[in-house]
Motif scaffolding. Sequence first.
Motif, short mmCIF file in Angstrom:
data_model
loop_
_atom_site.label_atom_id
_atom_site.label_comp_id
_atom_site.label_asym_id
_atom_site.label_seq_id
_atom_site.Cartn_x
_atom_site.Cartn_y
_atom_site.Cartn_z
N ALA A 79 40.25 20.55 -26.94
CA ALA A 79 40.75 21.76 -26.28
C ALA A 79 41.14 21.48 -24.84
CB ALA A 79 39.70 22.87 -26.34
N LYS B 202 39.28 26.58 -20.09
CA LYS B 202 40.05 25.97 -21.19
C LYS B 202 39.23 25.98 -22.49
CE LYS B 202 43.18 22.88 -18.66
NZ LYS B 202 44.41 23.30 -19.39
N ILE C 147 36.34 27.86 -28.69
CA ILE C 147 35.34 26.92 -29.20
C ILE C 147 34.00 27.63 -29.36
CG2 ILE C 147 34.30 24.65 -28.91
CD1 ILE C 147 37.36 24.66 -29.10
N GLU D 248 44.44 21.91 -27.49
CA GLU D 248 44.40 22.44 -28.85
C GLU D 248 43.26 23.45 -29.01
OE1 GLU D 248 44.04 19.43 -31.78
OE2 GLU D 248 45.87 18.38 -31.20
N PRO D 249 43.56 24.68 -29.38
CA PRO D 249 42.47 25.62 -29.69
C PRO D 249 41.84 25.27 -31.03
CG PRO D 249 44.59 26.62 -30.16
CD PRO D 249 44.89 25.28 -29.53
N GLY E 23 40.11 28.21 -25.68
CA GLY E 23 40.33 27.50 -26.93
C GLY E 23 39.54 28.07 -28.09
#
Length: 749
Positions: A278, A130, A136, A283-284, A134
Amino acid sequence: MRKIWDIPGGVHPPENKSQSNTTPITSIPLPKEVILPLGQHIGSEAIAKVAVGDYVLKGQVIAEPQGLVSAPIHASTSGTVTAIEARPIPHASGLNALCIVLECDGKDEWIDLSPCEDYRLLDKVEVLAKIREGGIAGMGGAGFPTAVKLSPHANQKIDTLILNGTECEPYITADDVLMRERAGEIIAGAELLAYLLDSPENVIIGIEDNKPQAIAAMQAAAADKAIEVIEFPTKYPSGGEKQLIHILTGKEVPSGGIPAQVGIVVQNVATAAAAYRAVKYGEPLVQRVTTVVGEALNIQRNIEVLLGTPIDHVLQQHDFEPDQCARLIIGGPMMGYAMARSDIPVVKTTNCLLVPSHEEMPEQEQAQPCIRCGMCAQACPASLLPQQLYWYAKAEDTEKLNAHNLFDCIECGACSFVCPSNIPLVQYYRASKGTIRQQEADKVKSDRSRQRFEFRQERLAKAQAEKEAKRIARKKAAEEAKRLLAEQKDNQSSEQQSATAAPQKAPTKASTVKSDDPDLQRGKLERAVAGAKSRVSRAQEQLETGKQEADQARIESLEARLKQAQQKLSDAESKLAEFNTNGAAVQANPIKEKLALSPREKQEKSIATLKKRIATAEEKLAEAVQSGAASADALQQGVEKLRTKLADAESELASLPAQAEQTEESEVDAQVMSAADIAIEKAKAKTAAMANMSDQEKTQAQIESLKGRLEKAQQRLKKAEEENSEHLDAFKSSVEKLEAKLREAEEKV
């Protein structure tokens, strides 16, 4: 109380943080378009998966990661893709890079997100996925993909997780206000990261003592958690990764090493919050908190801005005065870099836009010669020798630069800050690092080329050795055959010679042995098999070379040649197997067999051979048509020629008298006549016919003969041109000579 260590060197530049940290985080209106570079992180840039004209929603993946050290790019708002092209990006090089341009529709509509109420119910691999999906990446430094940092090697046991809330660079307050307003998300992110790292013994958040409000907020949020919020004295550059590790743990990261080697992982506080969102909300990373500051702006504050927002648009929302602007700096005054244009976008690592006035940041004074004061060495937090690095950088002595650990330099700018001669030391170090990286990349490329060349030479030498071994084997086989022939000559009796002699012409002993000796016949068949195998091997080698050159037409031609060689090998092996099974009795003299046939039988045998060749050619043609090979047209022409020959042969057969009408004398003559005798008889017949012709008839016959020879030569030339034969010039010369002879003959008429 945890012990605090001090770092060597360091400086205390003016902080200038009060201009932007007195107001809460705000937002600005949507821009008309967003520009999203495909490389917003360290590692390989992402690969676009959308096309011009596509409509996308906020949070939709528009570029996929390429390799392990990479991260996806998401649409930061909803809109239409208007371009995928090179645009200027925020980078010290000032170069352009590939970007996806979105025209915003103003709706800012999200995709359907996949929240997770309790990530502890998921497997760690799923949680890590994840974070990777996302997009990150580190938001306080160079943008290293977070998922990679959270996946240390199996032999690297992580016992300490550090969240970096230092933010030591002057002017920048993005992390400061983030810790004040969203301390809960940062603490939740710290717990998430600790869960992924198998719950390290120490989870520490380090903050400089010039951020009292942030320290209080973080301590309150971590009150009931196994997380330490550590306050330590302000000193630049204590926010450097290796420097912060030394301050909080006393450990030293080895030169050229990474923190994981000493059991530590460091993440920025903003990165921890983004990772939490994320996983928790799905939420990306499509927006970030950025400090917008400088006296050329009438509004100075921290904003939450969409990634890809043009800096032009950001400046307009802060009452920008271009006449007052000394320069546009991405980042802080110590480690940031100036940009010559403002039509560049905000990216994942844009933590500050510094727009100082001329009074606030006057032009740098001209550099003076080094006075060898040693202040740069005293200020260096990495315990390097900046003065020596400066001399070696000017001399482009990369060997000495590496020996003096140039790549341990964190480019903090402390040396340039204290230099009384105003020498831009950091710029020299950055340029030298770029040169060394390019040299290393060129060396890797050169080494790979050398390895490919050596491998090719080894392969060619091996092939040459195999050819030489086959040649020696053939030579030995020929010598053995000669030895057997000599033995047969010595042992054959005169009685056998008289018994095998023909009434018209006695064949020599050598021809008898050559025709009837089983050992010699077997040797001949074995040599034929060896030669066929050699041709197959050569064809395979040529095909492999052709595949490396990626020439499709040549590949198809070589495949056809290989198939032909394999067919000849199969025929030779079949003949040898038949000989070994049935003995020499099946090996009749082919010349005698042919001469023993009547004209009608010869023609019938020729027709049978032509039918067999047509069937084989039609099979090859069908395969070529099915595979779409370029040789299909040539094969079609070959089939048509064979059919024409078959029709001519059948017509000639119909004109021959029945076999019963042929005289016994002609049969006996044909059986005993040698191939040479037949050729002689044909030549005599032709000479006799010519003798009875007039000069004009002779010339006409010569013209007809030349036309036939010219037609055949032209066919051979056409075939050579199609195959790009190495004998093409010889074929052209032959055609030209025949054309000249034909013109001379026609002029005589």
